[in-house]
Design a protein around this motif. Structure first.
Motif, PDB file in Angstrom:
ATOM      1  N   MET A   1       0.830  -1.314  -0.154  1.00 37.67           N
ATOM      2  CA  MET A   1      -0.020   0.078   0.002  1.00 37.67           C
ATOM      3  C   MET A   1       0.877   1.193   0.109  1.00 37.67           C
ATOM      4  O   MET A   1       1.773   1.547   0.981  1.00 37.67           O
ATOM      5  CB  MET A   1      -1.011  -0.066   1.249  1.00 37.67           C
ATOM      6  CG  MET A   1      -1.932   1.166   1.339  1.00 37.67           C
ATOM      7  SD  MET A   1      -2.808   1.104   2.739  1.00 37.67           S
ATOM      8  CE  MET A   1      -3.843  -0.407   2.700  1.00 37.67           C
TER       9      MET A   1
ATOM     10  N   THR B   1       1.705   5.386  -0.212  1.00 32.94           N
ATOM     11  CA  THR B   1       1.041   6.722  -0.470  1.00 32.94           C
ATOM     12  C   THR B   1       2.074   7.805  -0.720  1.00 32.94           C
ATOM     13  O   THR B   1       3.305   7.413  -0.803  1.00 32.94           O
ATOM     14  CB  THR B   1       0.369   7.216   0.925  1.00 32.94           C
ATOM     15  OG1 THR B   1       1.522   7.113   1.991  1.00 32.94           O
ATOM     16  CG2 THR B   1      -0.952   6.601   1.231  1.00 32.94           C
TER      17      THR B   1
ATOM     18  N   GLU C   1      -2.384   5.315  -3.279  1.00 31.73           N
ATOM     19  CA  GLU C   1      -3.947   5.253  -2.580  1.00 31.73           C
ATOM     20  C   GLU C   1      -4.267   6.893  -2.121  1.00 31.73           C
ATOM     21  O   GLU C   1      -5.496   7.091  -2.392  1.00 31.73           O
ATOM     22  CB  GLU C   1      -3.654   4.608  -1.218  1.00 31.73           C
ATOM     23  CG  GLU C   1      -4.952   4.480  -0.456  1.00 31.73           C
ATOM     24  CD  GLU C   1      -4.935   3.950   0.846  1.00 31.73           C
ATOM     25  OE1 GLU C   1      -5.908   3.878   1.738  1.00 31.73           O
ATOM     26  OE2 GLU C   1      -3.771   3.219   1.076  1.00 31.73           O
TER      27      GLU C   1
END
Length: 310
Positions: free
Chosen positions: A1, A3, A58
């Motif tokens: 994930m 960012t 994300e």
């Protein structure tokens, strides 16, 4: 994930792709057009697009040097950028098509250090950036404390000396006028002007205008004026941390920013001053005083993580 964390300062925009472990996967750097808010937003959008190419991102976290509102969307005021009621979250999100979280840059640094740096394992942390001024961030019970209006932790502007030195915030006697990089240089300049015989090494190194690097180098070479400046800085730093501990009772102070790189010249004395001036000393645990570990990447890493946890 993944960012993206963006750290917007007065002269640069630094950005990086950060994973869930706080590791920077890729990063980039651009100059900041401090006097043109729209250009700053476009610059942020450009670096986000660059870093997002070929990656599934994300969200985006933005650390901004200014007062950020309670909704983490608007910069109310920034002293070094032309932001006044600037809807930064809306602008950047509209440009990149991703969720965006805006946070004060010192808060982002505090979160980054607490999660992945010197504050790992600590639940009550006061994080301080010792640079031109004093920035700060607070993590209590494992959560970032922002205050009712999102503008808490401006600890550099505690007024510690009534009628003291004027501060850029409009008040006088603020803590950062006595325990920051600018205060260190100001003290050395004053001593050198009044007693040049105490500043021979410093004056020889500086040649012209005395700056922070010369004060640090001269102190390491035994210059009396420079050492006296660091001693004053350390005493004020310890006093301020003791005052903060009386109110906040943290388990840990983390010191970052440019001045922290000269910790060998002040940290032991600051710890001693803190212990000597702490309310209830001898009858309470002493908070640890640690140096930051993430360096210039702390704000970027913290902003990216705050976006992940939005």
């Amino acid at each position: 994930m993944l960012t993206i964390g963006v750290d917007i300062g007065g002269t640069k925009v630094a950005a990086g792709v950060v994973d869930e472990n706080g590791e920077i996967v890729a990063e980039t750097l651009r100059p900041t057009a401090a006097d043109r808010p729209d250009v700053v937003a476009e610059t942020v959008a450009d670096v986000v697009r660059e870093l997002a190419t070929g990656r599934e991102i994300e969200a985006v976290g933005v650390g901004a040097a200014g007062f950020v509102d309670e909704s983490r969307s608007m910069v109310r005021f920034a002293p070094n950028l032309a932001w006044r009621e600037e809807p930064l979250q809306k602008k950047i999100s509209g440009l990149v098509g991703l969720p965006v979280v805006v946070e004060n840059d010192a808060n982002a640094m505090a979160w980054g250090e607490t999660r992945f740096g010197a504050g790992r394992g600590q639940s009550h942390v006061v994080c301080m950036t010792l640079g031109t001024g004093i920035g700060g961030g607070l993590v209590f019970d494992g959560s970032l404390y922002r205050g009712r209006w999102g503008m808490g932790a401006e600890m550099g502007h505690m007024q510690v000396l009534p009628g003291g030195r004027p501060c850029g915030c409009g008040n006088v006697g603020c803590w950062e006028q006595y325990a920051s990089g600018q205060s260190l240089v100001k003290e050395a300049r004053e001593i050198a002007a009044a007693h040049p015989e105490r500043a021979r090494i410093l004056l020889g190194l500086a040649g012209g205008t005395i700056e922070g690097e010369e004060v640090t180098e001269a102190a390491r070479l035994g210059d009396e004026a420079s050492l006296a400046s660091f001693a004053s800085f350390a005493d004020w730093l310890g006093q301020g941390m003791a005052d903060l501990a009386s109110v906040l009772d943290p388990g840990c102070f983390i010191l970052g920013g440019g001045v922290s790189r000269a910790a060998d010249l002040f940290l032991d004395r600051a710890r001693a001053a803190f212990a000597e001036r702490l309310t209830g000393r001898g009858h309470r645990p002493l908070a640890e005083i640690r140096l930051a570990e993430l360096g210039a990447s702390a704000g970027m890493v913290g902003a990216a993580d705050l976006a992940r946890l939005r």
